[in-house]
Design a protein around this motif. Structure first.
Motif, short mmCIF file in Angstrom:
data_model
loop_
_atom_site.label_atom_id
_atom_site.label_comp_id
_atom_site.label_asym_id
_atom_site.label_seq_id
_atom_site.Cartn_x
_atom_site.Cartn_y
_atom_site.Cartn_z
N ASN A 22 0.96 -1.54 -0.50
CA ASN A 22 0.25 0.03 -0.32
C ASN A 22 0.59 1.47 -0.13
N LYS A 29 2.26 7.04 -6.55
CA LYS A 29 1.22 8.36 -7.20
C LYS A 29 1.72 9.30 -6.20
N GLU A 41 -4.61 4.09 -13.40
CA GLU A 41 -4.11 2.66 -12.89
C GLU A 41 -5.22 1.98 -14.30
N LYS A 42 -4.25 1.28 -15.07
CA LYS A 42 -4.25 1.24 -17.00
C LYS A 42 -4.78 -0.22 -16.39
N ASN A 43 -4.20 -1.66 -15.99
CA ASN A 43 -4.32 -3.00 -15.76
C ASN A 43 -4.02 -2.82 -13.98
N TYR A 44 -5.40 -4.30 -13.41
CA TYR A 44 -5.15 -5.40 -12.69
C TYR A 44 -4.97 -6.36 -12.72
N GLY A 45 -4.29 -7.15 -12.35
CA GLY A 45 -3.39 -8.40 -13.05
C GLY A 45 -3.90 -8.84 -12.13
N ASP A 46 -4.87 -10.38 -11.44
CA ASP A 46 -4.73 -10.92 -10.05
C ASP A 46 -4.62 -12.34 -10.26
N VAL A 47 -3.65 -13.24 -9.92
CA VAL A 47 -3.82 -14.46 -10.02
C VAL A 47 -3.88 -14.97 -9.11
N GLN A 48 -4.75 -16.04 -8.53
CA GLN A 48 -4.64 -16.87 -7.03
C GLN A 48 -3.90 -17.89 -6.78
N PHE B 14 -9.55 0.70 -19.20
CA PHE B 14 -8.98 -0.51 -17.68
C PHE B 14 -9.66 -1.27 -17.47
N LYS B 15 -8.75 -1.91 -17.09
CA LYS B 15 -8.99 -3.96 -17.13
C LYS B 15 -8.22 -5.22 -15.79
N ILE B 16 -9.18 -5.30 -15.65
CA ILE B 16 -8.91 -5.82 -14.55
C ILE B 16 -8.49 -8.03 -14.75
N ASP B 17 -7.54 -8.73 -14.15
CA ASP B 17 -7.72 -10.16 -14.87
C ASP B 17 -7.33 -10.50 -13.81
N TYR B 18 -8.52 -11.29 -13.44
CA TYR B 18 -8.36 -12.15 -12.48
C TYR B 18 -8.69 -13.74 -12.18
N LYS B 19 -7.85 -14.18 -11.57
CA LYS B 19 -7.79 -15.86 -11.45
C LYS B 19 -8.39 -16.95 -10.16
N PHE B 152 -14.57 10.55 -16.77
CA PHE B 152 -12.83 10.04 -16.39
C PHE B 152 -13.22 9.08 -14.92
N HIS B 159 -14.77 1.34 -12.28
CA HIS B 159 -13.16 -0.08 -11.65
C HIS B 159 -13.02 -0.04 -10.67
N LYS B 163 -12.77 -3.95 -8.71
CA LYS B 163 -11.52 -4.25 -7.83
C LYS B 163 -12.43 -4.76 -6.54
N LEU B 168 -9.52 -7.16 -4.22
CA LEU B 168 -7.84 -7.38 -4.67
C LEU B 168 -7.35 -5.50 -4.05
N HIS B 169 -6.34 -5.02 -3.73
CA HIS B 169 -5.93 -4.22 -3.19
C HIS B 169 -6.27 -2.67 -3.99
N GLN B 170 -6.40 -1.87 -2.94
CA GLN B 170 -7.04 -0.37 -3.57
C GLN B 170 -5.92 -0.22 -3.35
N PHE B 171 -5.59 1.44 -3.74
CA PHE B 171 -4.96 2.00 -3.20
C PHE B 171 -5.39 3.32 -3.06
#
Lengths: 163, 171
Positions: A22, A29, A41-48, B14-19, B152, B159, B163, B168-171
């Motif tokens: 954090n 930022k 924040e353009k991309n956020y990827g999370d692989v659990q 804006f992209k969120i990719d979660y697995k 925006f 977004h 999240k 997911l983490h929030q900043f």
């Protein structure tokens, strides 16, 4: 279409250990907004991978209009492998393999005013090459220095945690 | 959209990719609730599901959904938000929560949010007319910037909402 001139293609900081995700993101930022960059924040990827184990990828893009012709971009990519929460002195921190990448580039002719007609495009090339050269160099040097400044900031932040 | 309307990309993606494990139908409902609450969700006028594809593959179900919602701001401007969901390798999963078994999905979810600002939405002026350029680039410039910022922030709030759903983490 605005032209893209790379200033710094890729520099990165790698770190393996305990850190506070954090406050690291807040540091990045905070630095960008303090230097008048508009960021998102353009991309956020999370692989659990497991209940408390994940791989994370966060892309933060930022931009600042330097003048009517140039826009400076600094993009930050944060990749963390095997991220999990740990408790250190009753404080929730994170552990994992962290990599922070920085790249910067300048976008020229941001309002596409010189691309309307072919002769304007030629005029623009002459303008870039001969008339605007010195000022352009200063802008490029500034962006280079800013990219290294945020890179150093992250580096020293991570070193600070090692003490 | 009128042929003379101008589309300015405010959020290209804006992209969120979660697995992992998640509840796709709940995510679907929560996102739709956001569209409704923000005034983009009327299925009779400004909300359209343009794509729904479901394929059964050996690795699990693959789902593609595309939504768009348009919000009219005034006679000249509207906001256009597009959301695309892609689910890959989706399988049924059971999770125990507070002693109860809950049916969920496991697999990968990719969500992309795009936002465009529509100017001259009714096509009052021709696309390249001088009066339109004068209006957009000089007289109305600061207002357009305000609308861009507002749109925006709206896309950013969606977004953040998604999240938060994935925890997911929030900043």
């Amino acid at each position: 279409m605005p032209e893209k001139d790379w200033i710094i293609k890729k520099i990165s900081v790698s770190y393996d250990g305990v850190f506070d995700l954090n406050s690291l993101i807040k540091l990045i930022k905070g630095w960008l907004s303090k230097n008048y960059y508009f960021m998102y924040e353009k991309n956020y990827g999370d692989v659990q991978k497991d209940k408390n184990l994940s791989d994370i990828k966060i892309d933060i893009d930022s931009e600042r209009e330097v003048d009517d012709y140039n826009r400076a971009h600094i993009d930050v990519k944060i990749k963390i492998k095997d991220l999990h929460n740990v408790n250190v002195n009753n404080k929730k921190l994170q552990k994992g393999q962290l990599k922070v990448e920085f790249e910067s580039f300048l976008k020229k002719d941001i309002h596409s005013e010189w691309e309307v007609k072919p002769w304007l495009k030629i005029l623009r090339a002459i303008y870039d090459r001969f008339l605007y050269n010195d000022k352009q160099k200063v802008i490029e040097e500034d962006l280079k220095a800013e990219t290294y400044a945020i890179y150093s900031e992250v580096k020293s932040y991570l070193n600070l945690l090692n003490r | 959209m009128h042929k003379d309307a101008d589309r300015i990309s405010v959020v290209p993606g804006f992209k969120i990719d979660y697995k992992g494990v998640f509840d796709l139908s709940d995510l679907y409902k929560k996102t739709k609730a956001w569209f409704n609450y923000e005034g983009y969700g009327d299925e009779n006028s400004n909300f359209i599901e343009t794509k729904y594809i479901e394929r059964i593959k050996p690795i699990g179900k693959q789902i593609e959904i595309k939504w768009y919602g348009e919000k009219i701001i005034n006679d000249y401007i509207s906001y256009f938000i597009t959301v695309e969901y892609t689910g890959i390798g989706l399988k049924d999963a059971e999770v125990t929560f507070e002693g109860r078994k809950i049916k969920m999905n496991s697999g990968q979810a990719i969500i992309t949010i795009k936002a465009d600002l529509i100017l001259n939405r009714q096509g009052k002026w021709e696309k390249d007319s001088i009066i339109k350029k004068l209006h957009d680039r000089r007289l109305f410039k600061s207002n357009i910037e305000d609308y861009r910022e507002d749109l925006f922030n709206k896309a950013n709030s969606l977004h953040t909402e998604i999240k938060a759903y994935f925890n997911l983490h929030q900043f």
